[in-house]
Design a protein around this motif. Structure first.
Motif, PDB file in Angstrom:
ATOM      1  N   LYS A 432      -0.265 -18.312  26.021  1.00 47.97           N
ATOM      2  CA  LYS A 432       0.590 -19.029  26.976  1.00 47.97           C
ATOM      3  C   LYS A 432      -0.111 -20.284  27.501  1.00 47.97           C
ATOM      4  N   ARG A 481       4.785  -5.845  44.152  1.00 45.71           N
ATOM      5  CA  ARG A 481       5.200  -4.549  44.715  1.00 45.71           C
ATOM      6  C   ARG A 481       4.092  -3.518  44.494  1.00 45.71           C
ATOM      7  N   PRO A 483       3.755   0.307  44.196  1.00 41.31           N
ATOM      8  CA  PRO A 483       4.623   1.482  44.083  1.00 41.31           C
ATOM      9  C   PRO A 483       4.080   2.647  44.905  1.00 41.31           C
ATOM     10  N   ALA A 514       6.248  -2.129  32.582  1.00 41.15           N
ATOM     11  CA  ALA A 514       6.289  -2.767  31.255  1.00 41.15           C
ATOM     12  C   ALA A 514       7.308  -3.891  31.227  1.00 41.15           C
ATOM     13  N   GLY A 515       7.341  -4.697  32.303  1.00 37.99           N
ATOM     14  CA  GLY A 515       8.164  -5.910  32.299  1.00 37.99           C
ATOM     15  C   GLY A 515       7.379  -7.042  31.646  1.00 37.99           C
ATOM     16  N   GLY A 516       7.836  -8.270  31.873  1.00 37.61           N
ATOM     17  CA  GLY A 516       7.169  -9.424  31.269  1.00 37.61           C
ATOM     18  C   GLY A 516       5.708  -9.489  31.661  1.00 37.61           C
ATOM     19  N   ILE A 517       5.423  -9.203  32.922  1.00 36.98           N
ATOM     20  CA  ILE A 517       4.029  -9.317  33.380  1.00 36.98           C
ATOM     21  C   ILE A 517       3.178  -8.175  32.812  1.00 36.98           C
ATOM     22  N   ARG A 570       9.049   3.777  33.754  1.00 45.28           N
ATOM     23  CA  ARG A 570       9.843   4.958  34.108  1.00 45.28           C
ATOM     24  C   ARG A 570      11.111   5.035  33.271  1.00 45.28           C
ATOM     25  N   LYS A 571      11.706   3.898  32.987  1.00 45.61           N
ATOM     26  CA  LYS A 571      12.939   3.874  32.183  1.00 45.61           C
ATOM     27  C   LYS A 571      12.692   4.561  30.845  1.00 45.61           C
ATOM     28  N   ALA A 632       4.296  -3.746  38.771  1.00 48.02           N
ATOM     29  CA  ALA A 632       5.545  -3.038  39.069  1.00 48.02           C
ATOM     30  C   ALA A 632       6.565  -3.933  39.769  1.00 48.02           C
ATOM     31  N   LEU A 663      13.517 -12.528  38.510  1.00 47.29           N
ATOM     32  CA  LEU A 663      13.083 -13.922  38.689  1.00 47.29           C
ATOM     33  C   LEU A 663      12.317 -14.377  37.470  1.00 47.29           C
TER      34      LEU A 663
HETATM   35  P1  NAP Z   1       9.987  -6.940  35.834  1.00 45.02           P
HETATM   36  O1  NAP Z   1      10.289  -7.516  34.508  1.00 45.02           O
HETATM   37  O2  NAP Z   1      11.081  -6.690  36.766  1.00 45.02           O
HETATM   38  O3  NAP Z   1       9.205  -5.582  35.546  1.00 45.02           O
HETATM   39  C1  NAP Z   1       8.740  -4.761  36.549  1.00 45.02           C
HETATM   40  C2  NAP Z   1       8.263  -3.443  35.941  1.00 45.02           C
HETATM   41  O4  NAP Z   1       7.857  -2.621  36.978  1.00 45.02           O
HETATM   42  C3  NAP Z   1       9.320  -2.722  35.191  1.00 45.02           C
HETATM   43  O5  NAP Z   1       8.748  -2.276  33.960  1.00 45.02           O
HETATM   44  C4  NAP Z   1       9.684  -1.544  36.075  1.00 45.02           C
HETATM   45  O6  NAP Z   1       9.938  -0.525  35.138  1.00 45.02           O
HETATM   46  C5  NAP Z   1       8.441  -1.341  36.900  1.00 45.02           C
HETATM   47  N1  NAP Z   1       8.706  -0.903  38.276  1.00 45.02           N
HETATM   48  C6  NAP Z   1       9.580  -1.438  39.167  1.00 45.02           C
HETATM   49  N2  NAP Z   1       9.520  -0.768  40.352  1.00 45.02           N
HETATM   50  C7  NAP Z   1       8.582   0.202  40.195  1.00 45.02           C
HETATM   51  C8  NAP Z   1       8.078   1.215  41.049  1.00 45.02           C
HETATM   52  N3  NAP Z   1       8.509   1.374  42.288  1.00 45.02           N
HETATM   53  N4  NAP Z   1       7.143   2.028  40.545  1.00 45.02           N
HETATM   54  C9  NAP Z   1       6.679   1.885  39.291  1.00 45.02           C
HETATM   55  N5  NAP Z   1       7.139   0.955  38.446  1.00 45.02           N
HETATM   56  C10 NAP Z   1       8.072   0.117  38.886  1.00 45.02           C
HETATM   57  O7  NAP Z   1       8.949  -7.831  36.581  1.00 45.02           O
HETATM   58  P2  NAP Z   1       7.558  -8.451  36.171  1.00 45.02           P
HETATM   59  O8  NAP Z   1       6.979  -7.863  34.940  1.00 45.02           O
HETATM   60  O9  NAP Z   1       6.775  -8.369  37.411  1.00 45.02           O
HETATM   61  O10 NAP Z   1       7.903  -9.949  35.859  1.00 45.02           O
HETATM   62  C11 NAP Z   1       8.413 -10.809  36.871  1.00 45.02           C
HETATM   63  C12 NAP Z   1       9.294 -11.832  36.270  1.00 45.02           C
HETATM   64  O11 NAP Z   1       8.497 -12.719  35.507  1.00 45.02           O
HETATM   65  C13 NAP Z   1      10.261 -11.173  35.330  1.00 45.02           C
HETATM   66  O12 NAP Z   1      11.560 -11.249  35.860  1.00 45.02           O
HETATM   67  C14 NAP Z   1      10.142 -11.907  34.068  1.00 45.02           C
HETATM   68  O13 NAP Z   1      11.370 -12.481  33.671  1.00 45.02           O
HETATM   69  C15 NAP Z   1       9.159 -13.034  34.322  1.00 45.02           C
HETATM   70  N6  NAP Z   1       8.242 -13.025  33.183  1.00 45.02           N
HETATM   71  C16 NAP Z   1       8.743 -13.380  31.997  1.00 45.02           C
HETATM   72  C17 NAP Z   1       7.949 -13.343  30.893  1.00 45.02           C
HETATM   73  C18 NAP Z   1       8.501 -13.757  29.571  1.00 45.02           C
HETATM   74  O14 NAP Z   1       7.840 -13.636  28.577  1.00 45.02           O
HETATM   75  N7  NAP Z   1       9.699 -14.255  29.480  1.00 45.02           N
HETATM   76  C19 NAP Z   1       6.642 -12.950  31.004  1.00 45.02           C
HETATM   77  C20 NAP Z   1       6.156 -12.577  32.233  1.00 45.02           C
HETATM   78  C21 NAP Z   1       6.980 -12.608  33.325  1.00 45.02           C
HETATM   79  P3  NAP Z   1      10.443   0.955  35.513  1.00 45.02           P
HETATM   80  O15 NAP Z   1      11.323   0.757  36.718  1.00 45.02           O
HETATM   81  O16 NAP Z   1      11.173   1.437  34.304  1.00 45.02           O
HETATM   82  O17 NAP Z   1       9.216   1.709  35.742  1.00 45.02           O
END
Ligand code: NAP
Ligand code: FAD
Ligand code: SF4
Length: 679
Positions: A432, A481, A483, A514-517, A570-571, A632, A663
């Protein structure tokens, strides 16, 4: 009437800016805006928007633009009711596009594309009965008579393009579309004159060029987009590709444009982790075989790289698509010696190809005006206002610079010493590196637009109120966040920002989320150095092999990970299912190659000295790890809002401070720009 070329030979980029004499016409420099389907091609009612889109790029200096693909027949449609060039009425409407380009001295070619088995409808045709792995429909083999008529249809589209005022056509022979399907034994299993031997497989392509040239006359540009590397099993060999290039030249092509990889290839060809100009060598090899000019393409996004390729004799032209979505003035900025002002395409695909593949209009993450030129307009402000923008992440940067462009007085605050917000974390992920270009662009733009910066201090509501601003924009981003897991305060638990900030991490790691981050953090933890900055290493990782072999494929050999990593969610859905449509598979494949253990349907029980205790289905497990990294998601950070609103200030929220869920920088930058356009 054509205006004077903007070319300035003798500048920093002399090869790039040198005109190219094609005999009957001259291109004002070596930069081609390559074809991209932006979603305005299919409805006649969108043609005026398309004209503005191409007009801006011609005004910005592109020598030759190529439209998105137009089908020569209905069966060749990419999808039902897709754009086609099949009748005089359509040609007449396209005069708006060609006129807009010519007004600014550029030239334009119409791309003629038959999708073959990539057509998204049940009546698709191909060289043989076949189904591609990326479309649900099985294509039927064309009868010999249909093949012949299809060749004529290509020529007819070219004649119509000429009537529409186009300077040329590009015959789409790469990326695995119909012509490419005829060329490769992967799809072409015919035994008639259109298949069997390699020479017979080439006949369809060369006949199209020959009949097109015969139909349009000598003074019309005929570009053949050649697949210089198929990157699929049973693709062409380099020997066959070179023979094709020579036949196409003899058949009357004016120039070649390079295409790399079929859409179904499992080697990434344009995403951000592909090294810059990764495939220029393939163009250079082909250039040795022909006498006509050839354009290099794929992951070329800045003038210095483009100049080097031309100066080294690897290509005669540079062909770029997405960089023109990101910055219509790319060429003029290079010509003026201001490459630092270019809004660089970071190859994220998030707003362009991800949109296209979801049937949405393409735009650009770093330039939300891309393909929305008539809808998102930036006008001078009726009244100059004094505005504070708090937060110099993507949302705040877009907002502050657009406000200043409109004439407002802007003060930008950030607690950090440097601009960028979370992009400063993103740019540390191997693959990146391009994200730092966006920060370089905004850093320069803030100065040029006269935005005042107050960096290195967390601003308070009281300070903002004392500043007597007419409006305050909160672009304060997010809080990660935490958790509610038993033991989440154990010393082995680290946040993603700390990991990316340099906090040491052990050899056994569990990543929660396992989101983008989460995916990015896994790439960070499993990769030493960056293959994106090391072309031979990257080619080994993805199995880009010897072009002499069919398809140019080798055995992928990723460098081993220095850590054992578990990635958890978790999903119950497939981890990474929510990643980008056109880039998610690359991230999933990269982590699989590093043997990351991806677990879905996980319930987190507790964290203690033994590690992370989880339940997956009925099974309880303990992951004996040295560290647990939390990825998370986030919540909005907007602690300033209440006090400011209570004091009667005009407050606006953008980016993560507005909504943290789902976001991304695409939304952050668009929201910042839209707010600024309206304030
Ligand atoms: P995210 O995509 O919303 O993922 C958050 C992860 O945390 C999910 O896997 C969720 O999965 C888990 N989670 C949520 N609440 C939780 C809880 N209370 N306990 C345990 N697990 C929990 O957010 P992100 O990874 O932080 O990324 C932020 C934003 O940056 C994203 O919207 C993304 O679009 C952007 N981003 C994009 C890229 C890209 O390549 N396009 C790369 C990095 C970031 P479960 O709920 O299933 O556990
Ligand atoms: P932020 O970038 O979080 O910026 C907020 C800023 O506000 C910060 O600089 C902070 O210091 C400042 N601030 C907060 N409060 C105050 C205060 N009181 N005073 C002064 N300053 C304050 N997105 C994508 O689209 N594609 C990706 O590939 C991608 N990859 C990512 C990879 C990683 C590792 C990370 C962490 C994020 C990634 N993102 C990606 C997400 C993207 O970076 C965010 O969506 C984006 O940065 C949000 O922008 P923002 O302006 O709303 O907030
Ligand atoms: Fe480039 Fe991303 Fe913009 Fe597409 S969305 S043009 S890849 S910066």
């Amino acid at each position: 009437m054509e205006s004077q070329p903007t070319t300035r030979v003798g500048t920093e980029f002399p090869h790039l800016l040198e005109p190219l004499d094609l005999g009957f016409t001259t291109l004002r420099n070596r930069v081609v805006m390559s074809s991209m389907h932006i979603g305005l091609e299919d409805k006649v009612s969108d043609i005026d928007k398309l004209a503005v889109f191409f007009g801006e790029r011609s005004k910005g200096g592109a020598a030759l633009s190529i439209t998105g693909g137009y089908a020569p027949t209905r069966r060749g449609w990419l999808k039902p009711l897709a754009g086609q060039m099949t009748n005089a009425r359509m040609a007449h409407r396209h005069r708006a596009i060609t006129g807009a380009v010519h007004e600014h001295g550029g030239k334009i070619a119409l791309q003629v594309l038959h999708a073959g088995r990539y057509s998204y409808h049940p009546f698709s045709l191909s060289a043989s009965d076949s189904k591609s792995p990326i479309t649900p429909f099985k294509a039927k083999a064309m009868r010999a008579r249909t093949v012949d008529r299809t060749v004529d249809a290509f020529a007819r589209s070219a004649v119509l393009a000429r009537e529409a005022g186009y300077d040329g056509v590009e015959i789409m022979g790469s990326e695995g579309y119909l012509i490419n399907q005829f060329l490769a034994p992967r799809v072409n299993r015919r035994t008639d004159q259109w298949g069997g031997s390699a020479a017979n497989r080439r006949r369809f392509a060369t006949e199209i060029v020959r009949r097109t040239r015969a139909a349009v006359g000598d003074d019309f540009i005929v570009i053949y987009r050649i697949s210089a590397l198929d990157l699929v099993e049973d693709g062409q060999t380099f020997e066959e590709i070179a023979a094709l290039a020579q036949e196409v030249e003899a058949a009357g092509a004016t120039m070649l444009n390079t295409g790399i990889g079929w859409h179904e290839a499992r080697v990434p060809t344009i995403v951000t982790s592909v090294p810059r100009a990764a495939f220029a060598e393939n163009t250079a090899m082909l250039r040795e075989s022909v006498g006509i000019p050839i354009a290099a393409s794929n992951r070329i996004n800045m003038p210095a790289d483009a100049e080097r390729l031309l100066a080294d004799g690897k290509a005669d032209l540079i062909s770029m698509a997405r960089p023109f979505l990101a910055d219509p003035e790319w060429v003029n900025k290079a010509a003026a010696g201001h490459a630092e002002q270019i809004n660089t395409c970071i190859a994220c695909n998030q707003a362009c190809l991800d949109h296209t593949f979801r049937n949405r209009r393409a735009t650009c993450l770093v330039n939300p005006r891309g393909a929305y030129e008539t809808e998102l307009t930036i006008e001078p402000a009726a009244q100059r206002r004094r505005v504070a923008v708090v937060g110099a992440g993507p949302a705040g940067l877009a907002c502050a610079t657009t406000l200043a462009e409109r004439g407002h007085e802007v003060v930008l605050h950030d607690a950090a010493e440097s601009i960028g917000g979370q992009f400063n974390l993103a740019k540390r992920i191997p693959g990146k590196e391009e994200f730092s270009e966006t920060l370089r662009y905004f850093d320069d733009l803030l100065d040029r637009r006269g935005v005042a910066r107050l960096m290195g201090a967390t601003v308070t509501a009281a300070e903002l109120l004392a500043g007597e601003f007419d409006a305050i924009v909160l672009a304060t981003g997010v809080n990660p966040r935490t958790p509610p897991i038993d033991g989440v305060d154990h010393p082995m638990v680290i946040g993603y920002a700390d990991v990316l900030g340099g906090t040491p991490v052990g050899e056994r790691v569990a990543v929660i989320g396992a989101g983008g981050i989460g995916f990015d953090v896994c790439e960070f933890l499993t990769t030493e150095g960056s293959p994106t900055l090391d072309l031979p290493e990257w080619r080994r990782e993805w199995g880009v092999g010897d072009p002499a072999e069919r398809g140019g494929l080798g055995e992928p050999q990723a460098a081993p990970s220095p850590r054992t990593v578990h990635l958890l969610q978790r999903k119950t859905s497939k981890p990474g299912a929510g990643l980008g449509k056109t880039s998610g598979w690359v991230h999933r494949a990269a982590l699989a190659a590093k043997k990351v253990d991806m677990l879905a349907g996980v319930q987190y029980e507790r964290i203690d000295d033994d590690g992370l205790h989880i339940t997956v289905g009925e099974e309880s497990r303990t992951l004996a790890v040295d560290n647990v990294v939390i990825c998370a998601g986030q919540t909005p950070r907007r602690e300033l809002q209440e006090e400011l609103v209570a004091a009667g200030a005009e407050v606006h929220l953008i980016g993560g401070a507005d909504v943290a869920a789902e976001l991304d920088a695409k939304r952050a930058i668009r929201q910042g720009t839209e707010l600024a356009a309206a304030l």
